[in-house]
Design a protein around this motif. Structure first.
Motif, PDB file in Angstrom:
ATOM      1  N   GLU A  55      18.140  46.225   9.333  1.00 31.75           N
ATOM      2  CA  GLU A  55      19.065  45.219   9.875  1.00 31.75           C
ATOM      3  C   GLU A  55      20.099  45.020  10.623  1.00 31.75           C
ATOM      4  O   GLU A  55      20.886  44.665  10.600  1.00 31.75           O
ATOM      5  N   ARG A  56      20.591  46.307   9.950  1.00 33.63           N
ATOM      6  CA  ARG A  56      21.732  47.406  10.606  1.00 33.63           C
ATOM      7  C   ARG A  56      23.407  45.679   9.896  1.00 33.63           C
ATOM      8  O   ARG A  56      23.964  45.679  10.255  1.00 33.63           O
ATOM      9  N   ILE A  57      23.153  46.664   8.658  1.00 36.96           N
ATOM     10  CA  ILE A  57      24.304  46.039   7.911  1.00 36.96           C
ATOM     11  C   ILE A  57      25.068  46.790   7.549  1.00 36.96           C
ATOM     12  O   ILE A  57      24.927  48.733   7.285  1.00 36.96           O
ATOM     13  N   TRP A  58      26.050  46.739   7.691  1.00 36.29           N
ATOM     14  CA  TRP A  58      27.132  47.121   7.691  1.00 36.29           C
ATOM     15  C   TRP A  58      26.727  47.831   6.090  1.00 36.29           C
ATOM     16  O   TRP A  58      27.154  47.431   5.423  1.00 36.29           O
ATOM     17  N   PRO A  59      27.903  49.351   5.477  1.00 28.08           N
ATOM     18  CA  PRO A  59      27.824  49.846   4.514  1.00 28.08           C
ATOM     19  C   PRO A  59      29.039  50.010   4.158  1.00 28.08           C
ATOM     20  O   PRO A  59      29.861  50.457   3.674  1.00 28.08           O
ATOM     21  N   ALA A  60      29.379  48.481   3.883  1.00 30.47           N
ATOM     22  CA  ALA A  60      30.962  48.167   3.960  1.00 30.47           C
ATOM     23  C   ALA A  60      30.672  48.852   2.741  1.00 30.47           C
ATOM     24  O   ALA A  60      31.760  49.382   1.840  1.00 30.47           O
ATOM     25  N   ALA A  61      30.078  47.996   1.020  1.00 30.60           N
ATOM     26  CA  ALA A  61      31.016  48.403  -0.076  1.00 30.60           C
ATOM     27  C   ALA A  61      30.393  49.938  -0.500  1.00 30.60           C
ATOM     28  O   ALA A  61      31.533  49.960  -1.385  1.00 30.60           O
ATOM     29  N   GLU A  62      29.284  50.767   0.161  1.00 29.23           N
ATOM     30  CA  GLU A  62      29.115  51.583   0.270  1.00 29.23           C
ATOM     31  C   GLU A  62      30.397  52.723   1.108  1.00 29.23           C
ATOM     32  O   GLU A  62      31.006  53.750   0.062  1.00 29.23           O
ATOM     33  N   LEU A  63      30.784  52.147   1.587  1.00 29.93           N
ATOM     34  CA  LEU A  63      32.186  53.333   2.245  1.00 29.93           C
ATOM     35  C   LEU A  63      33.296  53.098   1.400  1.00 29.93           C
ATOM     36  O   LEU A  63      34.011  54.302   1.323  1.00 29.93           O
ATOM     37  N   ASP A  64      33.701  51.907   0.656  1.00 25.00           N
ATOM     38  CA  ASP A  64      34.677  51.592   0.291  1.00 25.00           C
ATOM     39  C   ASP A  64      34.561  52.829  -1.505  1.00 25.00           C
ATOM     40  O   ASP A  64      35.280  52.780  -1.686  1.00 25.00           O
ATOM     41  N   ALA A  65      33.632  52.851  -2.157  1.00 22.74           N
ATOM     42  CA  ALA A  65      32.813  53.633  -3.041  1.00 22.74           C
ATOM     43  C   ALA A  65      33.253  55.246  -2.904  1.00 22.74           C
ATOM     44  O   ALA A  65      33.691  56.063  -3.493  1.00 22.74           O
ATOM     45  N   PHE A  66      32.494  55.441  -1.414  1.00 24.13           N
ATOM     46  CA  PHE A  66      32.914  57.254  -1.006  1.00 24.13           C
ATOM     47  C   PHE A  66      34.276  57.215  -0.773  1.00 24.13           C
ATOM     48  O   PHE A  66      34.682  58.487  -1.310  1.00 24.13           O
ATOM     49  N   SER A  67      34.950  56.043  -0.265  1.00 21.14           N
ATOM     50  CA  SER A  67      36.415  56.639   0.205  1.00 21.14           C
ATOM     51  C   SER A  67      37.507  56.656  -1.070  1.00 21.14           C
ATOM     52  O   SER A  67      38.550  57.086  -1.567  1.00 21.14           O
ATOM     53  N   GLN A  68      37.319  55.855  -1.977  1.00 26.32           N
ATOM     54  CA  GLN A  68      37.683  55.393  -3.704  1.00 26.32           C
ATOM     55  C   GLN A  68      37.154  56.828  -4.336  1.00 26.32           C
ATOM     56  O   GLN A  68      38.078  57.712  -6.171  1.00 26.32           O
ATOM     57  N   SER A  69      36.299  57.473  -4.240  1.00 29.93           N
ATOM     58  CA  SER A  69      35.510  58.303  -4.944  1.00 29.93           C
ATOM     59  C   SER A  69      36.274  59.937  -5.105  1.00 29.93           C
ATOM     60  O   SER A  69      36.326  60.191  -5.580  1.00 29.93           O
ATOM     61  N   GLY A  70      37.063  60.085  -4.022  1.00 26.65           N
ATOM     62  CA  GLY A  70      38.098  61.024  -3.767  1.00 26.65           C
ATOM     63  C   GLY A  70      37.780  62.159  -3.275  1.00 26.65           C
ATOM     64  O   GLY A  70      38.593  63.068  -2.476  1.00 26.65           O
ATOM     65  N   LEU A  71      35.875  61.140  -2.525  1.00 20.63           N
ATOM     66  CA  LEU A  71      36.036  62.303  -1.461  1.00 20.63           C
ATOM     67  C   LEU A  71      36.439  62.802  -0.065  1.00 20.63           C
ATOM     68  O   LEU A  71      36.045  63.337   0.746  1.00 20.63           O
ATOM     69  N   TRP A  72      37.132  61.933   0.239  1.00 22.03           N
ATOM     70  CA  TRP A  72      37.818  61.927   1.840  1.00 22.03           C
ATOM     71  C   TRP A  72      39.063  62.632   1.709  1.00 22.03           C
ATOM     72  O   TRP A  72      39.971  62.143   2.841  1.00 22.03           O
ATOM     73  N   SER A  73      39.427  62.965   0.837  1.00 22.25           N
ATOM     74  CA  SER A  73      40.163  63.658   0.475  1.00 22.25           C
ATOM     75  C   SER A  73      40.287  64.936  -0.241  1.00 22.25           C
ATOM     76  O   SER A  73      41.704  65.657  -0.313  1.00 22.25           O
ATOM     77  N   ILE A  74      39.516  65.626   0.182  1.00 19.59           N
ATOM     78  CA  ILE A  74      39.088  66.893  -0.366  1.00 19.59           C
ATOM     79  C   ILE A  74      39.744  68.436   0.418  1.00 19.59           C
ATOM     80  O   ILE A  74      40.015  69.105   0.078  1.00 19.59           O
ATOM     81  N   ASN A  75      39.730  67.651   1.875  1.00 22.32           N
ATOM     82  CA  ASN A  75      40.417  69.133   2.547  1.00 22.32           C
ATOM     83  C   ASN A  75      42.130  68.733   2.817  1.00 22.32           C
ATOM     84  O   ASN A  75      42.421  70.224   3.333  1.00 22.32           O
ATOM     85  N   VAL A  76      42.376  67.760   1.357  1.00 23.83           N
ATOM     86  CA  VAL A  76      44.517  67.630   1.726  1.00 23.83           C
ATOM     87  C   VAL A  76      44.517  68.959   0.644  1.00 23.83           C
ATOM     88  O   VAL A  76      44.113  68.832  -0.772  1.00 23.83           O
ATOM     89  N   PRO A  77      45.441  69.785   0.933  1.00 26.72           N
ATOM     90  CA  PRO A  77      45.829  70.733   0.714  1.00 26.72           C
ATOM     91  C   PRO A  77      46.617  70.734  -0.834  1.00 26.72           C
ATOM     92  O   PRO A  77      47.299  69.143  -0.904  1.00 26.72           O
ATOM     93  N   LYS A  78      46.066  71.736  -1.584  1.00 24.59           N
ATOM     94  CA  LYS A  78      46.517  71.678  -3.155  1.00 24.59           C
ATOM     95  C   LYS A  78      48.369  71.301  -3.724  1.00 24.59           C
ATOM     96  O   LYS A  78      48.961  70.422  -4.117  1.00 24.59           O
ATOM     97  N   LYS A  79      48.878  72.244  -1.969  1.00 20.39           N
ATOM     98  CA  LYS A  79      50.960  72.302  -1.961  1.00 20.39           C
ATOM     99  C   LYS A  79      50.895  70.684  -2.151  1.00 20.39           C
ATOM    100  O   LYS A  79      52.215  70.159  -2.360  1.00 20.39           O
ATOM    101  N   PHE A  80      49.506  69.503  -1.308  1.00 18.35           N
ATOM    102  CA  PHE A  80      50.016  68.174  -1.512  1.00 18.35           C
ATOM    103  C   PHE A  80      49.754  67.170  -2.724  1.00 18.35           C
ATOM    104  O   PHE A  80      49.296  66.086  -2.218  1.00 18.35           O
ATOM    105  N   GLY A  81      48.857  67.799  -3.457  1.00 14.97           N
ATOM    106  CA  GLY A  81      48.251  67.200  -4.187  1.00 14.97           C
ATOM    107  C   GLY A  81      46.861  67.245  -4.219  1.00 14.97           C
ATOM    108  O   GLY A  81      46.749  65.861  -4.803  1.00 14.97           O
TER     109      GLY A  81
END
Length: 415
Positions: A55-81
């Motif tokens: 139905e080409r439904i946007w994964p809006a809720a899923e995307l929020d859960a994904f980015s808020q989970s911390g997985l979108w910052s996993i390659n941020v260097p330790k130096k910056f937290g």
């Protein structure tokens, strides 16, 4: 398309920007936690993945859960937290998510690639600013590629200097994640023809994202046409992307390994669907004398072969991740070339197994597997679409030149 021909007729069809998160995103503590969080999310994402595709439904809720989970910052260097996990772990995270819903896996790929580029090319002040945004849960989309240029690296989008800001004008087409992004990195050229990431606010005046992605696969990657009509971007958000390719760095291999992980995820999903369907729905062939389709020796051999080839691709994917780790820590001509070569090997195998597994699914599962109610063709459509990102026939050339003549791969995001 030339700059003077940028079309703004469809500006009225613009998709409005989404709000920034009200709560800071979680920060992953370890590689093991990253994998565990990815598996937990994937268990939820898979539930309605077929419906979202159909139905080409946007994964809006899923995307929020994904980015808020911390997985979108996993390659941020330790130096910056940040967590600064291994790129082998990052690739596994994308594979796990993509096996559940490959469109969602692809939405994150350019975000993670831009985070890597910021580490490589930005000064410390810019890194602190932009990594701070990422750690809060801000999502980067992308406005990189253009539709009408002769080659993928031929950009016509440009910016002019406005003092403490730049003004960007152009038009983009392949823009995974841009519809629901908070910030949109735009690849634009300066007066010297150098490519920068001009990271614009998704709601910036003149920035229009249109929901017109019509591919038969990867249908909910939140892509579409991006119109950039004199968009103002502060110089604090102007990232010198070209510096990632004017000397050996791991940036190209990082963009590539994420592509590989999406494809191994698609292959895993197809093999899982094949096994489930053969066990629960398929009938034994009339001449086999068997009661269960899962006892068919030809099916058993085929599933074994597919699984073996997937495991080979996954092994190279992991190897590539560790090679990238070494190239990030010590970027030399040799370490970067090694990362590129192993990643190219993984790209070849992941493409081949994604296509083979999604095609073999129907042969092994039988005619009823083609019924619309199952929507199993989404796996083939996704594999066929995503593996077109850059042609594997050129990967073979890269490998041959390297191993035969010692020629190192070119430095760009497709190598």
């Amino acid at each position: 398309m030339t700059i003077s021909q940028v079309k703004t007729d469809d500006a009225a069809k613009a998709v409005p920007p989404v709000a920034r998160p009200t709560e800071p995103a979680h920060i992953i503590k370890s590689d093991a936690e990253a994998i565990a969080v990815a598996k937990k999310l994937a268990a939820e994402f898979i539930k309605d993945s077929a419906k979202r595709d159909r139905e080409r439904i946007w994964p809006a809720a899923e995307l929020d859960a994904f980015s808020q989970s911390g997985l979108w910052s996993i390659n941020v260097p330790k130096k910056f937290g940040g967590p600064e996990v291994s790129y082998a772990t990052l690739a596994k995270v994308i594979e796990i998510i993509s096996a559940a819903d490959s469109s969602i896996g692809q939405v994150a790929q350019n975000h993670l690639g831009v985070v890597a580029a910021i580490r490589t090319v930005s000064d410390e002040a810019q890194q602190k600013l932009l990594f701070g945004e990422v750690l809060k849960g801000t999502r980067f989309g992308n406005a990189f590629s253009e539709f009408g240029s002769k080659r993928a690296v031929d950009f016509e989008t440009r910016f002019t200097d406005g003092g403490d800001h730049v003004i960007v004008k152009g038009q983009k087409f392949y823009s995974s994640g841009a519809l629901l992004a908070h910030l949109v990195p735009i690849v634009a050229l300066d007066d010297e023809g150098r490519a920068w990431y001009a990271i614009a606010d998704r709601g910036a005046p003149g920035l229009t994202v249109i929901d017109d992605w019509s591919s038969f696969g990867q249908r909910t990657t939140l892509s579409g046409t991006v119109i950039i009509d004199n968009v103002t971007v502060p110089k604090t958000h102007l990232v010198p992307g070209y510096k990632g390719y004017d000397k050996p760095t791991a940036d190209g291999a990082i963009f590539q390994i994420i592509q590989v992980a999406v494809d191994t995820g698609i292959a895993q999903a197809a093999i899982d669907e094949t096994i489930d369907f053969v066990r629960t729905k398929s009938r034994a062939w009339v001449d086999s004398g068997l009661e269960r389709a899962s006892d068919d020796p030809y099916t058993i051999q085929a599933v074994g072969d597919l699984t073996l080839r997937l495991h080979a691709a996954q092994a190279l994917l992991e190897k590539a991740g560790y090679a990238i780790d070494r190239a990030v820590a010590n970027p030399t001509e040799d370490s970067v070339a090694e990362a590129q070569i192993v990643t190219a090997e993984a790209k070849i195998l992941s493409t081949e197994i994604a296509i083979a597994a999604t095609n073999k699914l129907f042969e092994l599962a039988g005619t009823r597997s083609t019924l619309a109610e199952h929507n199993l063709d989404r796996h083939w459509r996704n594999a066929r679409t995503h593996t077109l990102h850059d042609p594997v026939r050129w990967k073979y050339a890269i490998l041959g030149k390297y191993f035969l003549n010692g020629e190192k791969p070119p430095l760009h995001a497709w190598s």
